[in-house]
Design a protein around this motif. Structure first.
Motif, short mmCIF file in Angstrom:
data_model
loop_
_atom_site.label_atom_id
_atom_site.label_comp_id
_atom_site.label_asym_id
_atom_site.label_seq_id
_atom_site.Cartn_x
_atom_site.Cartn_y
_atom_site.Cartn_z
N GLY B 184 71.64 -48.24 -91.22
CA GLY B 184 73.05 -47.73 -90.90
C GLY B 184 73.19 -46.24 -91.22
O GLY B 184 72.31 -45.63 -92.09
N ILE B 185 74.26 -45.79 -90.50
CA ILE B 185 74.69 -44.45 -90.87
C ILE B 185 75.96 -44.35 -91.42
O ILE B 185 77.03 -44.77 -90.87
CB ILE B 185 74.93 -43.52 -89.50
CG1 ILE B 185 73.31 -43.50 -88.72
CG2 ILE B 185 75.26 -42.20 -89.88
CD1 ILE B 185 72.39 -42.76 -89.61
N LYS B 186 76.02 -44.18 -92.76
CA LYS B 186 77.33 -44.16 -93.47
C LYS B 186 78.73 -43.30 -92.83
O LYS B 186 79.63 -43.53 -92.79
CB LYS B 186 77.31 -43.93 -94.98
CG LYS B 186 76.33 -45.11 -95.85
CD LYS B 186 76.18 -44.56 -97.26
CE LYS B 186 75.32 -43.54 -97.52
NZ LYS B 186 73.95 -43.99 -97.18
N ASP B 187 78.12 -42.06 -92.76
CA ASP B 187 79.04 -41.19 -92.22
C ASP B 187 78.51 -40.26 -91.22
O ASP B 187 77.79 -39.57 -91.38
CB ASP B 187 79.44 -40.11 -93.49
CG ASP B 187 80.30 -39.13 -92.79
OD1 ASP B 187 81.08 -38.97 -91.76
OD2 ASP B 187 80.61 -38.08 -93.83
N PRO B 188 79.00 -40.46 -89.78
CA PRO B 188 78.45 -39.95 -88.75
C PRO B 188 78.57 -38.41 -88.87
O PRO B 188 77.98 -37.68 -87.67
CB PRO B 188 79.21 -40.67 -87.34
CG PRO B 188 79.50 -41.94 -87.97
CD PRO B 188 80.03 -41.71 -89.29
N SER B 189 79.54 -37.81 -89.49
CA SER B 189 79.80 -36.37 -89.33
C SER B 189 78.49 -35.60 -90.07
O SER B 189 78.52 -34.44 -89.64
CB SER B 189 80.98 -36.17 -90.23
OG SER B 189 80.62 -36.35 -91.71
N VAL B 190 77.55 -36.42 -90.36
CA VAL B 190 76.35 -35.47 -90.85
C VAL B 190 75.89 -35.01 -89.40
O VAL B 190 75.10 -33.81 -89.69
CB VAL B 190 75.15 -36.39 -91.60
CG1 VAL B 190 75.68 -37.01 -92.86
CG2 VAL B 190 74.77 -37.30 -90.58
N PHE B 191 75.92 -35.53 -88.29
CA PHE B 191 75.61 -35.11 -87.15
C PHE B 191 76.25 -33.85 -86.39
O PHE B 191 75.97 -33.39 -85.47
CB PHE B 191 75.27 -36.19 -86.23
CG PHE B 191 74.23 -37.24 -86.71
CD1 PHE B 191 72.94 -36.81 -86.84
CD2 PHE B 191 74.57 -38.58 -87.02
CE1 PHE B 191 72.01 -37.70 -87.41
CE2 PHE B 191 73.91 -39.53 -87.32
CZ PHE B 191 72.53 -39.11 -87.67
N ILE B 192 77.45 -33.59 -86.98
CA ILE B 192 78.34 -32.54 -86.45
C ILE B 192 78.10 -31.18 -87.05
O ILE B 192 78.12 -30.96 -88.31
CB ILE B 192 79.96 -32.79 -86.70
CG1 ILE B 192 80.27 -34.29 -86.36
CG2 ILE B 192 80.64 -31.58 -86.17
CD1 ILE B 192 81.56 -34.78 -86.56
N PRO B 193 77.66 -30.02 -86.08
CA PRO B 193 77.16 -28.99 -86.35
C PRO B 193 78.56 -28.23 -86.87
O PRO B 193 79.84 -28.55 -86.71
CB PRO B 193 76.82 -28.17 -85.26
CG PRO B 193 77.31 -28.92 -84.08
CD PRO B 193 77.74 -30.47 -84.61
N PRO B 194 78.37 -27.13 -87.69
CA PRO B 194 79.63 -26.53 -88.50
C PRO B 194 80.40 -25.74 -87.46
O PRO B 194 79.77 -25.51 -86.41
CB PRO B 194 78.75 -25.53 -89.41
CG PRO B 194 77.35 -25.47 -89.30
CD PRO B 194 76.96 -26.36 -88.17
N GLU B 195 81.74 -25.38 -87.72
CA GLU B 195 82.59 -24.87 -87.12
C GLU B 195 82.46 -23.17 -87.71
O GLU B 195 82.67 -23.31 -89.02
CB GLU B 195 84.14 -25.23 -86.80
CG GLU B 195 83.92 -26.48 -85.89
CD GLU B 195 83.84 -26.21 -84.36
OE1 GLU B 195 84.09 -24.96 -84.10
OE2 GLU B 195 83.37 -26.92 -83.57
N PRO B 196 82.80 -22.17 -87.43
CA PRO B 196 82.84 -21.70 -85.73
C PRO B 196 81.47 -22.16 -85.16
O PRO B 196 80.44 -22.56 -85.94
CB PRO B 196 83.10 -20.36 -85.83
CG PRO B 196 82.69 -19.80 -87.23
CD PRO B 196 82.71 -20.79 -88.03
N PRO B 197 81.42 -22.16 -83.62
CA PRO B 197 80.08 -22.50 -83.09
C PRO B 197 79.06 -21.77 -83.68
O PRO B 197 79.02 -20.55 -83.96
CB PRO B 197 80.43 -22.17 -81.69
CG PRO B 197 81.86 -22.11 -81.44
CD PRO B 197 82.40 -21.83 -82.62
N CYS B 198 77.77 -22.23 -83.60
CA CYS B 198 76.70 -21.66 -83.82
C CYS B 198 76.03 -20.63 -83.07
O CYS B 198 76.60 -20.82 -81.83
CB CYS B 198 75.44 -22.66 -84.13
SG CYS B 198 75.52 -23.95 -85.22
N ASP B 199 75.36 -19.69 -83.47
CA ASP B 199 74.74 -18.75 -82.47
C ASP B 199 73.76 -19.11 -81.51
O ASP B 199 73.07 -20.16 -81.97
CB ASP B 199 73.96 -17.69 -83.34
CG ASP B 199 74.93 -16.59 -84.00
OD1 ASP B 199 76.10 -16.38 -83.55
OD2 ASP B 199 74.56 -15.96 -85.19
N LYS B 200 73.96 -18.79 -80.35
CA LYS B 200 72.85 -19.45 -79.33
C LYS B 200 71.52 -18.83 -79.38
O LYS B 200 71.82 -17.50 -79.31
CB LYS B 200 73.65 -19.55 -78.07
CG LYS B 200 74.60 -20.80 -77.70
CD LYS B 200 74.97 -20.94 -76.46
CE LYS B 200 76.20 -22.03 -76.55
NZ LYS B 200 77.06 -22.34 -75.34
#
Lengths: 225, 225
Positions: B184-200
């Motif tokens: 399982g995945i204990k904390d799905p926030s590991v998949f959320i990229p940092p704010e502010p948005p990343c450079d494209k």
């Protein structure tokens, strides 16, 4: 009070198994080994298995190597060491040599100066996993030579060992996985040399005999420098 | 009849787990990695750990690398891959890059053409040991490139993987030990990229980004050539 008990338990639990430990005095198992080493400026490998019977109680060690080495091909070798008799036997095919063995057998222990670098479980949720402790043995001031030994929390059985040696002429990176390890010696006849008697050889320094694996297995978990 | 039942059970027991298997669709754990590689005709190493969150159900992968490499020093890197969005994020210190991710996520499986080379237990008598199956993946006719993957019999959790690649310019011998693996995945926030948005970043081929470990982890248990 409950919090105190839980805390105490947690602290004791955390400390348990963090000290360097010694393997059982008698165990048998198979080491799956992979080594990368330098030869003619290319990366070569040694891979294969070594069956080990370790009997500190009776001061005996038996190894059956089956290894493939880049440049040398396959080697099958059996080594029996009997420290009480001061003799070791090297058996390859039909040939058998008897060689004087000096010194006393060293007990397989994580060195006292090793660092506990962590605890973990292997195997995920399967069978509740296998609790292990990881110890790092280094030489002061030398980052190019170290070993990481993973031992079971319960019983101090060897699980894996990684060794790195980048300072000697013969640089190596070695992995050993200890499979099917069981306590005790099932059949003491593994320590009996073949009949007819082996040829007597007057060598006293045996470190160059056989492959490096003998040296590595003898030194397993010992201070390796 | 009893003998027949025991025999049938033994045969079924022997066959179970011998087929290539797939890891659970969601797992997390830490890979302890040691690699030996050639650099300037010397043996160098990469060692350290990679935290992995693998979510095939939601088509996401997150890695946190903390690796030391001969010549390059310490690298701390976080990588998030989101296959549904077709995006991956590479985070190093305060910098974050957003990179197009092509293709679909591959399920982590031992390849169908892998050979079952044995079964064993880890950990000796401690906690009754951990039952594992060992699979070898080779490329036909090529003995210089192979991988040996050890998986738990129960649940197909990764335990260790050895990889040898002696044919490319960058020869490597790699060991991965999978520690603290849980379902399982204990904390799905590991998949959320940092704010502010990343450079494209307009790169489309990401194989050269970060260290080789990303490639290795993505390819874990896949047909690796």
């Amino acid at each position: 009070m409950q919090v105190f008990v839980v805390l105490l338990w947690a602290v004791l639990g955390l400390c348990a198994g963090q000290k360097p430990c010694c393997t059982p005095d008698q165990w048998e198992g198979t080491i799956q080994e992979l080594q990368g080493f330098l030869v003619d400026d290319k990366l070569g490998t040694v891979d294969g298995s070594v069956e080990v019977s370790y009997d500190f109680t009776n001061q005996k060690l038996a190894l059956t190597e089956n290894l493939n080495e880049t440049g040398s091909g396959n080697t099958k070798l059996r080594v029996i060491q009997d420290y009480k008799k001061g003799m070791q036997y090297v058996i390859q095919g039909n040939s058998c040599m008897e060689i004087v063995l000096k010194g006393s057998m060293r007990k397989q222990c994580i060195p006292d100066n090793a660092t506990h670098i962590g605890s973990f479980s292997l195997g995920g949720m399967a069978a509740e996993g296998l609790e292990c402790d990881s110890f790092m043995t280094t030489v002061a001031g030398n980052h190019n030579t170290y070993a990481i030994s993973d031992m079971t929390r319960d019983g101090c059985y060897p699980v894996t060992q990684l060794s790195v040696n980048l300072i000697r002429e013969h640089s190596t990176v070695t992995t050993q996985v200890f499979t099917d390890v069981t306590a005790g010696i099932k059949d003491p006849s593994v320590f009996i040399p073949p009949e007819p008697p082996c040829d007597k050889v007057m060598l006293e320094d045996t470190t160059e005999l056989g492959s490096d694996v003998l040296k590595r297995v003898r030194q397993t978990f010992e201070q390796f420098i």
